[in-house]
Design a protein around this motif. Structure first.
Motif, PDB file in Angstrom:
ATOM      1  N   MET A   1      42.017  36.093  34.634  1.00 45.76           N
ATOM      2  CA  MET A   1      41.685  35.677  35.997  1.00 45.76           C
ATOM      3  C   MET A   1      41.834  34.171  36.168  1.00 45.76           C
ATOM      4  SD  MET A   1      41.238  38.494  37.445  1.00 45.76           S
ATOM      5  CE  MET A   1      40.759  37.891  39.063  1.00 45.76           C
ATOM      6  N   ALA A   2      41.581  33.410  35.118  1.00 46.84           N
ATOM      7  CA  ALA A   2      41.760  31.963  35.207  1.00 46.84           C
ATOM      8  C   ALA A   2      43.234  31.588  35.243  1.00 46.84           C
ATOM      9  CB  ALA A   2      41.067  31.267  34.041  1.00 46.84           C
ATOM     10  N   ALA A   3      44.094  32.399  34.610  1.00 44.75           N
ATOM     11  CA  ALA A   3      45.518  32.059  34.510  1.00 44.75           C
ATOM     12  C   ALA A   3      46.301  32.474  35.751  1.00 44.75           C
ATOM     13  CB  ALA A   3      46.122  32.714  33.266  1.00 44.75           C
ATOM     14  N   ILE A   4      45.893  33.542  36.425  1.00 41.13           N
ATOM     15  CA  ILE A   4      46.657  34.037  37.579  1.00 41.13           C
ATOM     16  C   ILE A   4      46.451  33.093  38.766  1.00 41.13           C
ATOM     17  CG2 ILE A   4      46.954  35.943  39.210  1.00 41.13           C
ATOM     18  CD1 ILE A   4      46.056  37.844  37.087  1.00 41.13           C
ATOM     19  N   PRO A   5      47.516  32.651  39.440  1.00 44.74           N
ATOM     20  CA  PRO A   5      47.340  31.820  40.644  1.00 44.74           C
ATOM     21  C   PRO A   5      46.575  32.570  41.729  1.00 44.74           C
ATOM     22  CG  PRO A   5      49.610  31.744  39.859  1.00 44.74           C
ATOM     23  CD  PRO A   5      48.933  32.824  39.078  1.00 44.74           C
ATOM     24  N   ALA A   6      45.787  31.823  42.481  1.00 46.06           N
ATOM     25  CA  ALA A   6      44.956  32.463  43.507  1.00 46.06           C
ATOM     26  C   ALA A   6      45.786  33.132  44.584  1.00 46.06           C
ATOM     27  CB  ALA A   6      44.018  31.420  44.141  1.00 46.06           C
ATOM     28  N   THR A   7      47.019  32.686  44.803  1.00 43.00           N
ATOM     29  CA  THR A   7      47.856  33.272  45.853  1.00 43.00           C
ATOM     30  C   THR A   7      48.726  34.413  45.348  1.00 43.00           C
ATOM     31  OG1 THR A   7      49.548  31.586  45.401  1.00 43.00           O
ATOM     32  CG2 THR A   7      47.926  31.096  47.130  1.00 43.00           C
ATOM     33  N   SER A   8      48.655  34.718  44.048  1.00 39.98           N
ATOM     34  CA  SER A   8      49.512  35.754  43.476  1.00 39.98           C
ATOM     35  C   SER A   8      49.067  37.140  43.928  1.00 39.98           C
ATOM     36  CB  SER A   8      49.485  35.667  41.949  1.00 39.98           C
ATOM     37  OG  SER A   8      50.182  36.753  41.380  1.00 39.98           O
ATOM     38  N   ARG A   9      50.070  38.014  44.166  1.00 39.95           N
ATOM     39  CA  ARG A   9      49.757  39.400  44.530  1.00 39.95           C
ATOM     40  C   ARG A   9      49.139  40.174  43.367  1.00 39.95           C
ATOM     41  NH1 ARG A   9      52.318  41.265  49.167  1.00 39.95           N
ATOM     42  NH2 ARG A   9      53.783  39.788  50.131  1.00 39.95           N
ATOM     43  N   ALA A  10      49.218  39.620  42.151  1.00 40.54           N
ATOM     44  CA  ALA A  10      48.699  40.323  40.976  1.00 40.54           C
ATOM     45  C   ALA A  10      47.194  40.189  40.821  1.00 40.54           C
ATOM     46  CB  ALA A  10      49.391  39.798  39.712  1.00 40.54           C
ATOM     47  N   VAL A  11      46.546  39.353  41.634  1.00 41.84           N
ATOM     48  CA  VAL A  11      45.113  39.106  41.447  1.00 41.84           C
ATOM     49  C   VAL A  11      44.309  40.392  41.633  1.00 41.84           C
ATOM     50  CG1 VAL A  11      43.107  37.894  42.378  1.00 41.84           C
ATOM     51  CG2 VAL A  11      45.266  36.682  42.077  1.00 41.84           C
ATOM     52  N   LEU A  12      44.507  41.085  42.738  1.00 38.83           N
ATOM     53  CA  LEU A  12      43.702  42.278  43.029  1.00 38.83           C
ATOM     54  C   LEU A  12      43.989  43.422  42.051  1.00 38.83           C
ATOM     55  CD1 LEU A  12      43.884  42.096  46.911  1.00 38.83           C
ATOM     56  CD2 LEU A  12      41.839  41.891  45.544  1.00 38.83           C
ATOM     57  N   PRO A  13      45.268  43.784  41.779  1.00 38.39           N
ATOM     58  CA  PRO A  13      45.495  44.831  40.761  1.00 38.39           C
ATOM     59  C   PRO A  13      44.938  44.460  39.395  1.00 38.39           C
ATOM     60  CG  PRO A  13      47.483  44.449  42.061  1.00 38.39           C
ATOM     61  CD  PRO A  13      46.514  43.386  42.423  1.00 38.39           C
ATOM     62  N   ALA A  14      45.069  43.182  39.008  1.00 41.40           N
ATOM     63  CA  ALA A  14      44.537  42.774  37.710  1.00 41.40           C
ATOM     64  C   ALA A  14      43.022  42.931  37.662  1.00 41.40           C
ATOM     65  CB  ALA A  14      44.923  41.317  37.433  1.00 41.40           C
ATOM     66  N   ALA A  15      42.338  42.595  38.750  1.00 41.69           N
ATOM     67  CA  ALA A  15      40.883  42.739  38.773  1.00 41.69           C
ATOM     68  C   ALA A  15      40.474  44.205  38.613  1.00 41.69           C
ATOM     69  CB  ALA A  15      40.333  42.182  40.093  1.00 41.69           C
ATOM     70  N   VAL A  16      41.184  45.114  39.286  1.00 40.69           N
ATOM     71  CA  VAL A  16      40.853  46.548  39.177  1.00 40.69           C
ATOM     72  C   VAL A  16      41.126  47.047  37.764  1.00 40.69           C
ATOM     73  CG1 VAL A  16      41.429  48.847  40.016  1.00 40.69           C
ATOM     74  CG2 VAL A  16      41.240  46.955  41.637  1.00 40.69           C
ATOM     75  N   LEU A  17      42.267  46.693  37.199  1.00 42.16           N
ATOM     76  CA  LEU A  17      42.618  47.161  35.856  1.00 42.16           C
ATOM     77  C   LEU A  17      41.651  46.614  34.806  1.00 42.16           C
ATOM     78  CD1 LEU A  17      46.513  46.859  36.016  1.00 42.16           C
ATOM     79  CD2 LEU A  17      45.138  48.957  36.083  1.00 42.16           C
ATOM     80  N   LEU A  18      41.284  45.359  34.929  1.00 42.87           N
ATOM     81  CA  LEU A  18      40.348  44.781  33.959  1.00 42.87           C
ATOM     82  C   LEU A  18      38.974  45.443  34.067  1.00 42.87           C
ATOM     83  CD1 LEU A  18      41.359  41.020  34.308  1.00 42.87           C
ATOM     84  CD2 LEU A  18      41.653  42.463  32.270  1.00 42.87           C
ATOM     85  N   TYR A  19      38.543  45.738  35.292  1.00 39.62           N
ATOM     86  CA  TYR A  19      37.232  46.389  35.438  1.00 39.62           C
ATOM     87  C   TYR A  19      37.286  47.819  34.939  1.00 39.62           C
ATOM     88  CZ  TYR A  19      32.584  47.079  37.361  1.00 39.62           C
ATOM     89  OH  TYR A  19      31.238  47.318  37.494  1.00 39.62           O
ATOM     90  N   ALA A  20      38.427  48.476  35.152  1.00 39.13           N
ATOM     91  CA  ALA A  20      38.582  49.830  34.601  1.00 39.13           C
ATOM     92  C   ALA A  20      38.554  49.786  33.069  1.00 39.13           C
ATOM     93  CB  ALA A  20      39.896  50.436  35.087  1.00 39.13           C
ATOM     94  N   ALA A  21      39.180  48.774  32.477  1.00 44.77           N
ATOM     95  CA  ALA A  21      39.145  48.645  31.013  1.00 44.77           C
ATOM     96  C   ALA A  21      37.723  48.402  30.535  1.00 44.77           C
ATOM     97  CB  ALA A  21      40.064  47.508  30.579  1.00 44.77           C
ATOM     98  N   LEU A  22      36.959  47.595  31.265  1.00 45.41           N
ATOM     99  CA  LEU A  22      35.580  47.314  30.875  1.00 45.41           C
ATOM    100  C   LEU A  22      34.742  48.589  30.896  1.00 45.41           C
ATOM    101  CD1 LEU A  22      33.314  45.282  30.208  1.00 45.41           C
ATOM    102  CD2 LEU A  22      32.985  45.015  32.667  1.00 45.41           C
ATOM    103  N   LEU A  23      34.791  49.327  32.018  1.00 44.11           N
ATOM    104  CA  LEU A  23      33.981  50.554  32.094  1.00 44.11           C
ATOM    105  C   LEU A  23      34.506  51.627  31.148  1.00 44.11           C
ATOM    106  CD1 LEU A  23      32.993  51.006  35.840  1.00 44.11           C
ATOM    107  CD2 LEU A  23      31.843  49.799  34.007  1.00 44.11           C
ATOM    108  N   GLY A  24      35.827  51.649  30.946  1.00 42.94           N
ATOM    109  CA  GLY A  24      36.364  52.621  29.980  1.00 42.94           C
ATOM    110  C   GLY A  24      35.854  52.354  28.578  1.00 42.94           C
TER     111      GLY A  24
END
Length: 458
Positions: free
Chosen positions: A86-109
């Motif tokens: 999350m620190a590396a992804i630019p705030a304007t990148s389209r990857a921010v939201l998918p990355a947040a969902v995938l990382l949270y899914a990995a955490l709960l998984g």
């Protein structure tokens, strides 16, 4: 009241903004997600490591303690990775939201997989209560500002990662009594997260667009304020310059009057004084005084004409007595007599609707024509002048055209005489324009609303 008015605002269809506004909102969602992702990763990492030593006291059972140690180890690893991503992804990148969902899914998984090892082989059902508590972990996903088309699959992915990890650790847990009840509770958590998430997104969207509209209104107000300030400053400078000009013009008019009175009337009066003295001498001597009387009459006639000329130039009485059109006829005749420049008048016949004009309007229009002809004769060297007056709808319109040298209005400024007339016309609700081009002559035009003198009578 329509049916839409009865529906709460959060449940109504959201209006679609302009493409630029929607793009700005998407950038805002990504920036918020990045900030919350970094903050959430830090908070969860601190909580994971800080609570870890208490497991030995809270979880005395060996199996549960081992499962929770496994969970905290996996969670800490995912949280560190999430913080870095999350620190590396630019705030304007389209990857921010998918990355947040995938990382949270990995955490709960990872948490589900660790909790699946809780309990013992002899009593595996002891792990099910931990799954019931873990379903609550789906709810924070509601704070991620996902649009509904992405929220549904994202929430289902997080729930599947948690439940799949739990049952994958011990596949036999699927057959435990109450396992499907836990799954149904997970579906309720998914539905609740979807409803809360959509409501929060709508509130966020409304707040964003209200702030956007407020910022635009503030920017427009600041621009309007700056424009008004500039206009006020410009008007102040113009009025100050006009005041100085009027002072100078008044002094110049006084000098001209003094010159006319001294050089013309003064000389004629002096001549009459000497003629009267000679006439008195001849009368006392009994001589013929007919010639002196004739000279005196000529001097009196000349003085009368000079006096009338001075008075007429100050304010032609014909304007007060007969109205605007006769006054303009006199002005054109006077121009031709003084300068030998042809001056034609285009006006309606006397007795028409222009006769009812208010005195202030007549004076303003006459002065404009007078000033425009004077400027043309002074600066343009025309061979022909045209003066016009007429009605155009609900306004009276006057114009002065010349075939002189002309000028570029974009690089020249009108004289103070016309500026004073412009201010007088503005006070009457009128408009003023100058059209010209080098070598193409000049047209000065004014329009004034058509007020009329109230009829007299009972």
């Amino acid at each position: 009241m329509s049916l839409d008015d009865l529906v709460p605002s959060l449940l109504r269809a959201q209006p679609v903004g302009s493409p630029a506004d929607e793009a700005a909102f998407d950038v805002y969602r990504r920036a918020v997600t990045k900030q919350f992702g970094i903050l959430g990763s830090v908070v969860m990492l601190v909580a994971t490591l800080g609570w870890w030593p208490l497991d030995a006291w809270v979880l005395p059972q060996g199996a549960d303690a081992a499962a929770f140690a496994r969970m905290r180890l996996h969670a800490a690893g995912v949280e560190v990775v999430a913080l870095g991503v999350m620190a590396a992804i630019p705030a304007t990148s389209r990857a921010v939201l998918p990355a947040a969902v995938l990382l949270y899914a990995a955490l709960l998984g990872s948490m589900g997989e660790a909790l699946g090892h809780a309990g013992t082989p002899e009593a595996p059902e002891a792990a099910l209560p931990w799954l019931a508590d873990a379903w609550i972990g789906i709810l924070p996903l509601a704070f991620v500002p996902l649009r509904l088309g992405w929220r549904v699959p994202g929430t289902l992915l997080v729930a599947a990662a948690l439940g799949g990890g739990f049952f994958a650790a011990r596949p036999g847990n699927v057959d435990l009594p109450g396992a499907w009840a836990q799954v149904s509770f997970g579906l309720f958590a998914v539905l609740f997260s979807l409803v809360v998430g959509e409501g929060l997104l709508r509130l966020t969207r409304r707040g964003f667009f209200e702030r956007l509209a407020l910022d635009r209104a503030k920017s427009e107000l600041e621009g309007l304020t700056a424009s008004l300030s500039d206009q006020v400053a410009e008007r102040t400078r113009t009025l100050q310059a006009l005041t100085h000009h009027l002072d100078r013009a008044q002094e110049a008019e006084r000098r001209r009057l003094a010159h006319d009175l001294h050089d013309d009337l003064g000389q004629q009066l002096t001549a009459m004084r000497y003629t009267v003295a000679r006439l008195a001498g001849r009368l006392e001597a009994g001589e013929d005084a007919g010639a002196l009387v004739a000279d005196l009459e000529a001097l009196l006639s000349g003085t009368t004409r000079s006096t009338r000329g001075v008075v007429t130039r100050l304010r032609p009485r014909i304007l007060d007595d007969l109205g605007l059109v006769p006054a303009l006829e006199w002005l054109c005749e006077d121009v031709q007599e003084r300068t030998r420049v042809a001056c034609a008048l285009d006006a309606p016949p006397e007795g028409g609707p222009l006769d009812g004009l208010a005195a202030g309007v007549q004076l303003a229009l006459f002065r404009l024509v007078q000033e425009a002809t004077t400027n043309a004769l002074k600066h343009a060297a025309p061979a022909h002048l045209e003066v016009g007056v007429g009605l155009d709808g609900g306004t009276v319109r006057v114009w002065v055209r010349d075939d002189g040298a002309g000028f570029d209005p974009a690089t020249a400024t009108s004289g103070f005489g016309l500026l004073g007339l412009r201010e007088r016309l503005r006070g009457l609700g009128g408009t003023f324009a100058v059209r010209s081009a080098p070598g193409a002559g000049t047209t000065v035009e004014a329009s004034v609303p058509l007020p009329r003198v109230a009829p007299e009578g009972p």
